[in-house]
Every structure is written in structure tokens, then in C-alpha cells.
Design a protein around this motif. Sequence first.
Motif, PDB file in Angstrom:
ATOM      1  N   GLN A 199      41.502  35.850  37.326  1.00  0.00           N
ATOM      2  CA  GLN A 199      41.415  36.826  36.236  1.00  0.00           C
ATOM      3  C   GLN A 199      40.160  37.681  36.378  1.00  0.00           C
ATOM      4  O   GLN A 199      39.098  37.198  36.794  1.00  0.00           O
ATOM      5  CB  GLN A 199      41.406  36.103  34.891  1.00  0.00           C
ATOM      6  N   THR A 244      45.919  39.628  31.756  1.00  0.00           N
ATOM      7  CA  THR A 244      45.550  38.337  31.182  1.00  0.00           C
ATOM      8  C   THR A 244      46.208  37.213  31.974  1.00  0.00           C
ATOM      9  O   THR A 244      47.056  37.444  32.846  1.00  0.00           O
ATOM     10  CB  THR A 244      45.995  38.254  29.715  1.00  0.00           C
ATOM     11  N   VAL A 245      45.819  35.986  31.683  1.00  0.00           N
ATOM     12  CA  VAL A 245      46.379  34.828  32.377  1.00  0.00           C
ATOM     13  C   VAL A 245      47.889  34.762  32.148  1.00  0.00           C
ATOM     14  O   VAL A 245      48.374  34.951  31.034  1.00  0.00           O
ATOM     15  CB  VAL A 245      45.703  33.535  31.879  1.00  0.00           C
ATOM     16  N   GLN A 292      45.140  33.528  36.969  1.00  0.00           N
ATOM     17  CA  GLN A 292      44.613  32.277  36.433  1.00  0.00           C
ATOM     18  C   GLN A 292      43.101  32.350  36.293  1.00  0.00           C
ATOM     19  O   GLN A 292      42.441  33.147  36.952  1.00  0.00           O
ATOM     20  CB  GLN A 292      45.004  31.111  37.340  1.00  0.00           C
ATOM     21  N   ASP A 293      42.577  31.497  35.402  1.00  0.00           N
ATOM     22  CA  ASP A 293      41.127  31.452  35.236  1.00  0.00           C
ATOM     23  C   ASP A 293      40.538  30.168  35.800  1.00  0.00           C
ATOM     24  O   ASP A 293      39.326  29.984  35.800  1.00  0.00           O
ATOM     25  CB  ASP A 293      40.728  31.614  33.770  1.00  0.00           C
TER      26      ASP A 293
END
Length: 265
Positions: free
Chosen positions: A55, A118-119, A144-145
Motif C-alpha cells: 500500500q 486501499t488494501v 496489502q499493508d
Amino acid sequence: MKKRIVTLVVVMALIVGSLQMSTGTAKAASGSISVSGFKIGNAPQNANGAYQLLQSRPYDILGSVKGTGISSVEVRVRRQGSATPLLSVPYVCNPYQYVNVNIKDSVLNTNMPFGDLTVGNYELKLVIAGPNVYMHYEVNFKVQDDPIISLDGFKSTLTYNKGYGIPGYVASNVPIRKIDVTVYFRNGDNPVNWSVANYRSGYTYSGAVRAEINYPSGNYWTYSGTALDNNIHFAGLMRGPYALIVTVYPTSGPAVSKTVSFTVK
């Protein structure tokens, strides 16, 4: 009367010939278009074949589109399960000229803000359109974060008594605290039965385990040339089935692991 019949036959022949030429041109226009290398660069793929993106990080769209009869080339991003594109970047072409588009060097790439997503799970779509053309290609990706573990290029079959390096890298949005790399001997299909693999000394096991720990600094780390890579002696493994497991511990958030299976033959 005979002249009229001859004239009518000639006119009909010209019409049929014209229709055949138009059909042939349409097929030639579609057939003369080539698309190659369409993918997301700088991103590994997970077990499902989807590209993994961190992200808030930029990524490149790679590939090329060549051919005639193309009015536009467009890239679109939509969230999986939705029919509405979230992002769309067009590239307008002249359908009467030969088109040669290097996606990475065009607005198709430079104007695509991957970092704003965003994720979640997404689809990247390449659409090629023209008077007689409609082609599309899709690749899936995940934003993904949590850390990304890349092992792209690791072979599923290794040659006995031959050394190998670990390809790939680890990337994270927060600094990495610790990385573990372990090789397990797969005793059956249940990981509970796996044991840490030993390397051989001559033709007997020496008892030294295939496990290394590294404490890197920063958000990006490659295996090549490090103690983790140098001390995992694949050349010493006996023939059989194995699993390589990389576990990443970020400074915040849960640990993330990736496993690849391989066989020494």
C-alpha cells in the motif's frame, strides 16, 4: 438485352469483390495487433498468481502494444467483484497509422496511481479498441499493508551436490525487525511432521541445521550475498523433498511467512 445482363453481372462481381476486400481488411487489422509482456513490474506473485503490491507504493505497468487499426489503448483498475472501474487511463491513437506503445513509458503507466488504492483485491485490465478491433487482457493484484516476501525464481527441483542462491527480496511499509530462513525435510504431507534438515559431511549427516536469522535495518532487504543466503548450503542436502520457509517480523504488526517446496534430485 444482352448488354444489360453483362453490365449487371459486372456490377454484381464488383460488389461481391468489394465485400470480400472489406472482410479481409477487418481480419487483417485484428490479426496485425500484438500484445506482449503485460504485467505489473517490481511485484512478486502469490500462490494464486495475483501480484502483491504494498500500500502507498508506486509500481510500473509493463508490456507493449503494436499494430494497425487501433483507436485507443486503455488501462483500467477495478476492485474484484465490482463492475465499475476505480481508475481509468486512456491512450488515444490514430487507427490509420501503425501504433507502437511501450506501456511503461506512456501515460498508461505514469498516470496510473497505484499508491492511492486501499488494501484489497483488484483487477488490472488492458483494453485495445478500434473500428474493427476489441481486445482485452487482465491480471489480478492484491494491495496489502503486511510485508511482501518474494521468492520468485526459486527452483522446484535442485540438483544434488550443487549450490544455489535464494532469489527475491522482502519489502515492508515499516522497518523489518528480524528474518528467519529455515529448510525443513518434509516427512509426509503434514507440516507437523517436518524436521529441520541437516547437511551432509561426505555421505553422513553432520548435525548442522539449515536455519539462519538476520536482523536487517530498513524496509527492503534482498537475500543475495547475505549470511542468510550464504549459510543455507543447498549443496549439502541429501536427495529428497524439502520446504524453504521465510518468516518476516516487522517492527509493528504480525509476522508473515512464505513457504516454497522443492526436491533435491
